[in-house]
Design an enzyme around this catalytic site. Structure first.
Site: not given
Lengths: 272, 308
Positions: B24, B73, B133, B169, B195, B221, B248
């Site tokens: 997402s 952000a 988030c 999540k 994660i 990443g 990542g």
């Protein structure tokens, strides 16, 4: 408008512009032509994302570059060394591979019979190289080019052979008021001819063009250069707010992606 | 090679044609990537977080490139669930691939409302509950850092969408991620994905200012892969429900590492920005990677890490 594609291209050459030597900062990057089905339908003002394989994992993002020119033989981008990505790109050599996706975004309006004023600030000249080359009636075009570095740093020769170009170098003109006055005169004249004003350059320059276009009722388009990661509308890093004049009701409540809704916008429809 | 996997949930299973989903916030609605590959070839598409009403998101700069990663952000900008259902979902190949709606809300009641709204939508295969988030002031990571709140949110979604597979999540920004996983399992989650991004920041040195307008943002990443692997390994040992790993993943070998530490499926996130066909390429590379690893299917690799 062409459908974007992604492919691995080969570096044909990297040509320095302006002063040569280890400190040179302006380059034309010539790549093999993308194997895209309808590459020739690209529009000046559109851009490509370029990511050399040598970025590895250390430099994740591709870099967006306005298409300088694309022909049956090659794709040319023009860049200024600015950060770690373009520093790495300045070391590219013939035969190196880069991943490129595009053509992206919407491009500038092109109206054959309309007097069109091209306003370029610094590296903002890049998309206008393609614009001038692809315009069917270049005698309707004029350009005002404001720059800081010596003229030889920019691909201006390929333009001023075809259309009248007035250049203003900031350190030489010395007076920002003079530059803005000239800009004002040219935009006002263009508006009186019911012409078209197209601008590409740094944000303060675009803000001035936007203000003057509103003052004189000129039809103006601006090309925005916001930071982006993907170029395809997913990362939402490049967004900009729109005004009440924005025509798409569904996206009036949220900012829009510069990469897919732009990078070229009508000046009246965006907040810079 | 049969790449299919089934995430066996407590209430609803989720069967995927292959274990590769897109994460997402990195794949838009999916339609943005249609020119670069066959969306139907993916195991699933987890769409950009949806809220009941449109959200403006955070001011710019919202994204920063870091070494082997990026900070974002964005603040969950989206056009709202109705706009997604009306304008995007009908164009997605939802009969051929699993469309997973990622949900964001500011209270358990709002989560329940979203879940109820989506429960009857045949194009939605599963709900991914975003309790992690780090870029929003209300809800977000707060839900994912408090086991009781995470339990309440999960329970609300479970009750609101009894017909859907519910995936939660998880945030890595906690002391004990296994505790959080058990909490949402107890609340009825069918699976967990882990994660979400790690909280980080970057500095614009010449300006002596934070590089993000929000000051802090979520790091993703390749830079976070070791942390993500550790979290998946800890969570997979703590719960009985399936784990979906992300953080990542760039190559098929990366994906296999996540399977070995206990994931049943994976999500491709920041890799979509490295190249827009990253997820499609990973699906194509998966059979050969499995063969190199001596496995007849991805399923064989789940939890097959040798630690003695």
């Amino acid at each position: 408008m062409s459908t974007p594609s992604s492919s691995l291209l080969t570096v044909l050459d990297l040509v320095p512009f302006g002063q040569t030597g280890p400190e040179h900062r302006f380059f034309a990057l010539r790549l093999s032509r993308p194997d895209w089905p309808d590459w020739n339908r690209w529009r000046p003002g559109q851009f490509v994302m370029v990511r050399p394989l040598s970025f590895g994992l250390e430099i994740p993002w591709a870099r967006p570059f306005g298409i300088c020119h694309m022909t049956a033989r090659h794709l040319i981008c023009f860049f200024q060394v600015h950060g770690r990505g373009t520093q790495r790109m300045a070391k590219l050599a013939p035969g190196d591979e880069v991943r490129v996706w595009g053509p992206l975004g919407n491009g500038f309006a092109m109206e054959e019979d309309t007097p069109t004023l091209l306003l370029a600030g610094g590296m903002g000249i890049v998309p206008f190289v393609g614009y001038v080359n692809r315009h069917p009636q270049p005698w309707n075009l004029t350009m005002l080019f404001g720059h800081r570095e010596p003229l030889g740093c920019y691909p201006v020769d390929s333009i001023n052979e075809r259309i009248p170009v007035d250049t203003l170098r900031e350190p030489e003109s010395g007076d920002l008021d003079d530059f803005i006055f000239t800009l004002q005169e040219r935009i006002r004249d263009n508006a009186e001819q019911h012409g078209l004003v197209l601008a590409c350059g740094p944000r303060p320059f675009l803000l001035t063009v936007q203000r003057l276009a509103a003052t004189f009722g000129a039809r103006a388009q601006l090309s925005l250069e916001n930071r982006m990661a993907c170029g395809v509308g997913a990362c939402l890093g490049c967004v900009t707010r729109t005004t009440a004049a924005w025509p798409v009701a569904a996206t009036r409540e949220t900012p829009v992606q510069v990469c897919t809704q732009g990078p070229v916008f009508w000046a009246s429809q965006v907040e810079l | 090679m049969d790449l299919s996997v089934t995430l066996k949930g407590q209430c609803r299973d989720l069967t995927l044609k292959n274990p590769v989903l897109t994460a997402s916030g990195t794949f838009g609605s999916g339609l943005e990537f249609a020119p670069y590959g066959d969306l139907a070839s993916l195991g699933g598409i987890v769409v950009k977080g949806l809220s009941l009403k449109p959200r403006q998101g955070n001011p710019r700069p919202r994204i920063v490139e870091t070494t082997a990663g990026m900070l974002n952000a964005v603040g969950l900008q989206n056009d709202g669930v109705e706009a997604f259902l009306n304008f995007k979902l009908p164009h997605l190949p939802w009969r051929e691939t699993a469309i997973v709606a990622n949900l964001y809300a500011t209270s358990p009641e709002e989560f329940r409302e979203l879940a109820i709204r989506l429960n009857g939508e045949p194009g939605i295969a599963a709900l991914e509950v975003n309790v992690s988030c780090p870029n929003v002031a209300a809800g977000g990571a707060l839900f994912g850092q408090d086991p009781k709140l995470a339990h309440a949110v999960t329970r609300a979604v479970r009750e609101g969408a009894p017909d859907k597979h519910v995936m939660v999540k998880l945030s890595p920004n906690v002391t004990d991620i296994a505790l959080m996983a058990r909490s949402v399992e107890d609340a009825g989650a069918d699976s967990v994905s882990c994660i979400n991004t790690l909280l980080g920041m970057a500095v614009d040195l010449p300006r002596r200012r934070p590089a993000l307008a929000n000051i802090v943002g979520g790091l993703s990443g390749p830079a976070i892969k070791p942390v993500a692997l550790r979290c998946v390994w800890q969570v997979a040992r703590a719960v009985r429900i399936p784990v979906v790993g992300l953080g990542g993943i760039i190559t098929a070998d990366d994906a296999l590492e996540f399977l070995l530490v206990g994931a049943s499926a994976i999500q491709v996130g920041t890799a979509n920005f490295l190249r827009p066909d990253a997820a499609f390429a990973l699906v194509a590379e998966l059979p050969a990677a499995c063969e190199r690893a001596g496995a007849a299917s991805p399923r064989e690799l789940t939890g097959a890490l040798v630690t003695d």
